[in-house]
Design an enzyme around this catalytic site. Structure first.
Site, PDB file in Angstrom:
ATOM      1  N   GLY A  11      79.161  42.169  31.157  1.00  0.00           N
ATOM      2  CA  GLY A  11      78.221  41.124  30.731  1.00  0.00           C
ATOM      3  C   GLY A  11      78.859  40.229  29.677  1.00  0.00           C
ATOM      4  NE  ARG A  21      90.105  28.452  17.642  1.00  0.00           N
ATOM      5  CZ  ARG A  21      90.246  28.849  16.394  1.00  0.00           C
ATOM      6  NH1 ARG A  21      90.005  30.113  16.069  1.00  0.00           N
ATOM      7  NH2 ARG A  21      90.657  28.003  15.465  1.00  0.00           N
ATOM      8  NE  ARG A  72      77.961  44.179  34.681  1.00  0.00           N
ATOM      9  CZ  ARG A  72      77.063  43.316  34.208  1.00  0.00           C
ATOM     10  NH1 ARG A  72      76.493  42.442  35.022  1.00  0.00           N
ATOM     11  NH2 ARG A  72      76.732  43.324  32.933  1.00  0.00           N
ATOM     12  CG  ASP A 103      81.641  52.484  26.268  1.00  0.00           C
ATOM     13  OD1 ASP A 103      82.702  52.431  25.635  1.00  0.00           O
ATOM     14  OD2 ASP A 103      80.618  53.064  25.850  1.00  0.00           O
ATOM     15  N   GLY A 104      82.473  50.142  30.127  1.00  0.00           N
ATOM     16  CA  GLY A 104      82.903  50.123  31.527  1.00  0.00           C
ATOM     17  C   GLY A 104      84.264  49.454  31.640  1.00  0.00           C
ATOM     18  CB  SER A 105      85.501  46.252  30.267  1.00  0.00           C
ATOM     19  OG  SER A 105      84.431  45.525  30.813  1.00  0.00           O
ATOM     20  CB  THR A 125      78.551  44.573  25.127  1.00  0.00           C
ATOM     21  OG1 THR A 125      77.155  44.798  25.417  1.00  0.00           O
ATOM     22  CG2 THR A 125      79.007  45.712  24.234  1.00  0.00           C
ATOM     23  CG  ASP A 127      73.399  45.937  25.600  1.00  0.00           C
ATOM     24  OD1 ASP A 127      72.658  44.974  25.393  1.00  0.00           O
ATOM     25  OD2 ASP A 127      73.551  46.462  26.723  1.00  0.00           O
ATOM     26  CG  ASP A 129      76.130  49.573  24.798  1.00  0.00           C
ATOM     27  OD1 ASP A 129      77.083  48.802  24.578  1.00  0.00           O
ATOM     28  OD2 ASP A 129      75.655  49.734  25.943  1.00  0.00           O
ATOM     29  NE  ARG A 154      55.870  36.922  12.718  1.00  0.00           N
ATOM     30  CZ  ARG A 154      55.466  38.032  12.099  1.00  0.00           C
ATOM     31  NH1 ARG A 154      54.243  38.112  11.614  1.00  0.00           N
ATOM     32  NH2 ARG A 154      56.278  39.034  11.950  1.00  0.00           N
ATOM     33  NE  ARG A 171      70.085  47.017  33.416  1.00  0.00           N
ATOM     34  CZ  ARG A 171      70.957  46.320  34.153  1.00  0.00           C
ATOM     35  NH1 ARG A 171      71.965  46.908  34.722  1.00  0.00           N
ATOM     36  NH2 ARG A 171      70.792  45.029  34.302  1.00  0.00           N
ATOM     37  CG  HIS A 250      70.222  36.907  31.770  1.00  0.00           C
ATOM     38  ND1 HIS A 250      69.251  37.451  32.572  1.00  0.00           N
ATOM     39  CD2 HIS A 250      71.343  37.639  31.975  1.00  0.00           C
ATOM     40  CE1 HIS A 250      69.764  38.453  33.255  1.00  0.00           C
ATOM     41  NE2 HIS A 250      71.033  38.594  32.908  1.00  0.00           N
ATOM     42  CB  VAL A 251      67.142  33.138  26.418  1.00  0.00           C
ATOM     43  CG1 VAL A 251      66.321  34.229  25.766  1.00  0.00           C
ATOM     44  CG2 VAL A 251      67.248  31.962  25.470  1.00  0.00           C
ATOM     45  CD  GLN A 252      67.219  39.194  24.554  1.00  0.00           C
ATOM     46  OE1 GLN A 252      67.138  40.146  23.797  1.00  0.00           O
ATOM     47  NE2 GLN A 252      66.768  39.251  25.792  1.00  0.00           N
TER      48      GLN A 252
END
Ligand code: ADP
Ligand code: F6P
Length: 320
Positions: A11, A21, A72, A103-105, A125, A127, A129, A154, A171, A250-252
């Site tokens: 991601g 860069r 991916r 981690d996957g990468s 990432t 996340d 994580d 809010r 996730r 996905h805005v995040q």
């Protein structure tokens, strides 16, 4: 090493461009040639590779996404895929690779290292994580984006005296949820790492606070917990408070990286090249106790990230 290459995988995350860069310019500054591999491991298998110079990475430090594209690539999980990638490295004269991803990468980087191509992983990432590091590129930007969005939600929740149930990304990890939940004053924060009781942790809590005069509420839910529409319905039925669900999505993952992400990406990317320049591979770059460092790729992948229960308990204690 004479020639190194850089790729982004998994991601995307704001700040990946700043890291590219840094890698390109650090490599050039240390006297190496630098190549860019497009679409992560897919580009390495297909030979989709370009030469990069200092100007190729101008005007990207501030941009979200990744100029090298990301993908991916299931084929890379096979021995055949890895061997094709090794062939490309030999053909292109690539002596080492900086892999920016999660981690996957890093598992892919480990496989390439086993086949004789030294790789260094840079954590990227939203996340946050990755077990071996306390920070991953993109986390700060993603959280600031989520916070801004929840602040806007809010306003309308307050005007209509509603409860807003907001899903943020993650996730398998609740770090974005935990910190945006704290930053936005959520009444409940639901994360995949901790089991929750809808009645006790959400409904009873809202009812209790309702009695003290509060009329609008924010509940932050990590993607891995999900079910925000149903949750909003259940809250409305049980409390009588008009409730709405929002999935930020996905805005995040987009937007201009924050100062923190630009600086961290520059530091982490630079350190990765320092390692390759010394002939050191099979490492992942880390940020631990406020210091940039590195860790053996196998050790890093074997580590387990422990969810910060103190922070979670603090958030629960002050959401009254
Ligand atoms: P992230 O790097 O963000 O964790 P993924 O888990 O989707 O993202 O992994 C990105 C890519 O890394 C995969 O598409 C695949 O090409 C490679 N990869 C993931 N897991 C492995 C694995 N176990 N072995 C080899 N390559 C892997
Ligand atoms: O790893 C980052 C992340 O945004 C996760 O929070 C999310 O679950 C996943 O990627 C979604 O990935 P995509 O929509 O690209 O498949």
């Amino acid at each position: 090493m004479k020639t190194i290459a850089v790729l982004t995988s998994g991601g995307d995350a704001p700040g990946m461009n700043s890291a590219i860069r840094a890698v390109v310019r650090a490599g050039i500054a240390m006297g190496m040639n630098v190549k860019g591999i497009k679409r992560g491991y897919a580009g390495l298998i297909d030979g989709d590779i370009v030469d990069l110079n200092a100007r190729s990475v101008s005007d990207i430090i501030n941009r979200g996404g990744t100029m090298l594209y990301t993908a991916r690539c299931p084929e890379f999980k096979t021995e055949e895929g890895v061997l094709k990638a090794v062939e490309t490295c030999k053909k292109e004269g690539i002596d080492g690779i900086v892999v920016i991803g999660g981690d996957g990468s890093f598992r892919g980087a480990r496989d390439l290292s086993i086949h004789g191509i030294p790789c260094v992983g840079v954590p990227g990432t939203i996340d946050n994580d990755i077990s071996s590091t306390e920070y991953t590129i993109g986390y700060d930007t993603a959280m600031n984006t989520a916070m801004e969005m929840i602040d806007k939600i809010r306003d309308t929740a307050q005007s209509h005296e509603r409860c807003s149930v907001v899903e943020v990304m993650g996730r398998h990890a609740g770090y974005i949820a935990l910190q945006t939940g704290i930053a936005c004053g959520a009444v409940s924060i639901l994360v995949p790492e901790i089991e929750y009781d809808l009645q006790k942790d959400v409904i009873d809590k809202i009812r209790k606070i309702q009695k003290t005069g509060k009329k609008h509420f924010i509940v932050v839910v990590a993607e891995g917990v999900g079910g925000v529409e149903e949750l909003a319905d259940r809250i409305e039925q049980a409390t009588g408070i008009d409730s709405r669900a929002t999935i930020l999505g996905h805005v995040q993952r987009g937007g201009n990286p924050t100062v923190r992400d630009r600086v961290m990406a520059s530091q982490l990317g630079y350190h990765a090249v320092e390692l390759l320049n010394k002939g050191i591979g099979n490492r992942v770059v880390t940020f631990v106790n406020n210091k940039i460092g590195d860790e053996d790729i196998y050790e890093a992948l074997a580590m387990k990230k422990v969810f910060d229960m103190d922070e979670y308990n603090m958030a629960t204690a002050i959401s009254i």
